[in-house]
Design an enzyme around this catalytic site. Sequence first.
Site, PDB file in Angstrom:
ATOM      1  N   MET A  25      -7.979  -6.051   3.396  1.00  0.00           N
ATOM      2  CA  MET A  25      -9.254  -6.268   2.706  1.00  0.00           C
ATOM      3  C   MET A  25      -9.202  -7.567   1.897  1.00  0.00           C
ATOM      4  O   MET A  25     -10.030  -7.781   1.008  1.00  0.00           O
ATOM      5  CB  MET A  25      -9.584  -5.084   1.809  1.00  0.00           C
ATOM      6  N   LEU A  34      -5.093 -11.509  -0.831  1.00  0.00           N
ATOM      7  CA  LEU A  34      -3.753 -11.264  -0.280  1.00  0.00           C
ATOM      8  C   LEU A  34      -2.642 -11.492  -1.308  1.00  0.00           C
ATOM      9  O   LEU A  34      -2.714 -12.400  -2.129  1.00  0.00           O
ATOM     10  CB  LEU A  34      -3.541 -12.162   0.944  1.00  0.00           C
ATOM     11  N   GLY A  59       2.642  -8.161  -0.562  1.00  0.00           N
ATOM     12  CA  GLY A  59       2.672  -6.989   0.327  1.00  0.00           C
ATOM     13  C   GLY A  59       2.057  -7.345   1.677  1.00  0.00           C
ATOM     14  O   GLY A  59       2.616  -7.057   2.738  1.00  0.00           O
ATOM     15  N   HIS A  60       0.895  -8.007   1.628  1.00  0.00           N
ATOM     16  CA  HIS A  60       0.249  -8.445   2.873  1.00  0.00           C
ATOM     17  C   HIS A  60       1.122  -9.481   3.581  1.00  0.00           C
ATOM     18  O   HIS A  60       1.231  -9.472   4.809  1.00  0.00           O
ATOM     19  CB  HIS A  60      -1.112  -9.084   2.574  1.00  0.00           C
ATOM     20  N   SER A  70      -4.003  -5.508  -4.618  1.00  0.00           N
ATOM     21  CA  SER A  70      -5.111  -6.393  -4.996  1.00  0.00           C
ATOM     22  C   SER A  70      -5.741  -5.893  -6.293  1.00  0.00           C
ATOM     23  O   SER A  70      -6.233  -6.675  -7.103  1.00  0.00           O
ATOM     24  CB  SER A  70      -6.167  -6.415  -3.885  1.00  0.00           C
ATOM     25  N   ARG A  71      -5.727  -4.578  -6.488  1.00  0.00           N
ATOM     26  CA  ARG A  71      -6.359  -3.992  -7.680  1.00  0.00           C
ATOM     27  C   ARG A  71      -5.556  -4.265  -8.949  1.00  0.00           C
ATOM     28  O   ARG A  71      -6.071  -4.039 -10.048  1.00  0.00           O
ATOM     29  CB  ARG A  71      -6.567  -2.486  -7.496  1.00  0.00           C
TER      30      ARG A  71
HETATM   31  P1  AMP Z   1      -5.484  -3.580   1.678  1.00  0.00           P
HETATM   32  O1  AMP Z   1      -5.845  -5.025   1.732  1.00  0.00           O
HETATM   33  O2  AMP Z   1      -5.192  -3.086   0.296  1.00  0.00           O
HETATM   34  O3  AMP Z   1      -6.397  -2.700   2.477  1.00  0.00           O
HETATM   35  O4  AMP Z   1      -4.057  -3.482   2.421  1.00  0.00           O
HETATM   36  C1  AMP Z   1      -3.881  -3.972   3.716  1.00  0.00           C
HETATM   37  C2  AMP Z   1      -2.527  -3.530   4.191  1.00  0.00           C
HETATM   38  O5  AMP Z   1      -1.524  -4.022   3.317  1.00  0.00           O
HETATM   39  C3  AMP Z   1      -2.366  -1.997   4.238  1.00  0.00           C
HETATM   40  O6  AMP Z   1      -1.631  -1.630   5.389  1.00  0.00           O
HETATM   41  C4  AMP Z   1      -1.583  -1.732   2.982  1.00  0.00           C
HETATM   42  O7  AMP Z   1      -0.817  -0.549   3.038  1.00  0.00           O
HETATM   43  C5  AMP Z   1      -0.694  -2.945   2.927  1.00  0.00           C
HETATM   44  N1  AMP Z   1      -0.187  -3.145   1.554  1.00  0.00           N
HETATM   45  C6  AMP Z   1      -0.917  -3.168   0.427  1.00  0.00           C
HETATM   46  N2  AMP Z   1      -0.097  -3.306  -0.647  1.00  0.00           N
HETATM   47  C7  AMP Z   1       1.164  -3.358  -0.166  1.00  0.00           C
HETATM   48  C8  AMP Z   1       2.449  -3.491  -0.771  1.00  0.00           C
HETATM   49  N3  AMP Z   1       2.599  -3.585  -2.075  1.00  0.00           N
HETATM   50  N4  AMP Z   1       3.535  -3.499   0.040  1.00  0.00           N
HETATM   51  C9  AMP Z   1       3.395  -3.392   1.390  1.00  0.00           C
HETATM   52  N5  AMP Z   1       2.217  -3.265   2.004  1.00  0.00           N
HETATM   53  C10 AMP Z   1       1.111  -3.254   1.247  1.00  0.00           C
END
Ligand code: AMP
Length: 292
Positions: free
Chosen positions: A30, A33, A36-37, A186-187
């Site tokens: 989403m 970035l 984690g991303h 992101s939050r």
């Molecule tokens: P989001 O943008 O939050 O929807 O996350 C996109 C992807 O990144 C999802 O598969 C999440 O699980 C992964 N993700 C988010 N935060 C982390 C993190 N801290 N470590 C590893 N993967 C993450």
Amino acid sequence: MKVIKKIKPIQEIADYCRRTGKTIGFVPTMGYLHEGHVALMLAAKDECDIVVTSIYVNPAQFGPDDDFDKYPRDFLKDYYVCKQCGVDYIFAPSTDEMYPKNYKTYISVNDLSDRLEGRHRPGHFTGVATIVLKLFNLVKPHRAYFGQKDAQQVVIIKKMLNDLNINVNLRICDTIREENGLAKSSRNSYLSDSQKTEAAVLYEALTEGKRIISEGDFKTAKEIINNLKSLIEAKSPDSSIQYIAVTDNTELKKIRNLKEYEGEVLLSLAVYFGKTRLIDNILFEKTSLVKG
Ligand code: AMP
């Protein structure tokens, strides 16, 4: 790196890659970035010929009281992060493109979607499953990369792929954390500096929970949950715990007899810091502590 906004060209690119024998790695996000991303994109880069990252804040997975409007967005920064990771295509569709007027079809993975997060975010996982399946149909990946940070999402996507016979190889990457243990999200941009410091207690509690369960230092799961609640409340009086749960990692059901249980244990939680809701989890293998 190219930015694609429309359905037809991304499908054509996917078809061309497949026809020419290239493996497609896909990272749905989403945006906004963070590391984690980045870990997911680098894993995809490492294992695949072509990497596609989607950046799309999916309205279908936000409830009426959720933070859809204020969800952080910074496309330009994301563009450069993707570029640095060696991403080949960013897919960044509009909502008109993804959910045109008169859109009617939703995917629900029953039961699993009502547990843990789903109890507090009704409809959330229907939105997630729907967008992931739509994106898979557009990007046609061989492998898709998800973070263990969203443990229930992983379980639900796995189930959907299995139930609907979808041939995508799921790759799950470990949760990337700040130095103090706070899971990157992101939050986290909603948090003040002092809340970021306090929120380190979540990983501390999860690690303590894993220790207690692994060492058999408990009578019941409820007792562990209460211990962790006390730990979080003591270290962060302003936090508000929504849930802490000890479940298996396929059905996401409470583990009744934890002492005798053998297999993967998912310890997960959601806690508010002010108005910001954070989730985190720890997944580990447990052997029975009851001697035969
Ligand atoms: P989001 O943008 O939050 O929807 O996350 C996109 C992807 O990144 C999802 O598969 C999440 O699980 C992964 N993700 C988010 N935060 C982390 C993190 N801290 N470590 C590893 N993967 C993450």
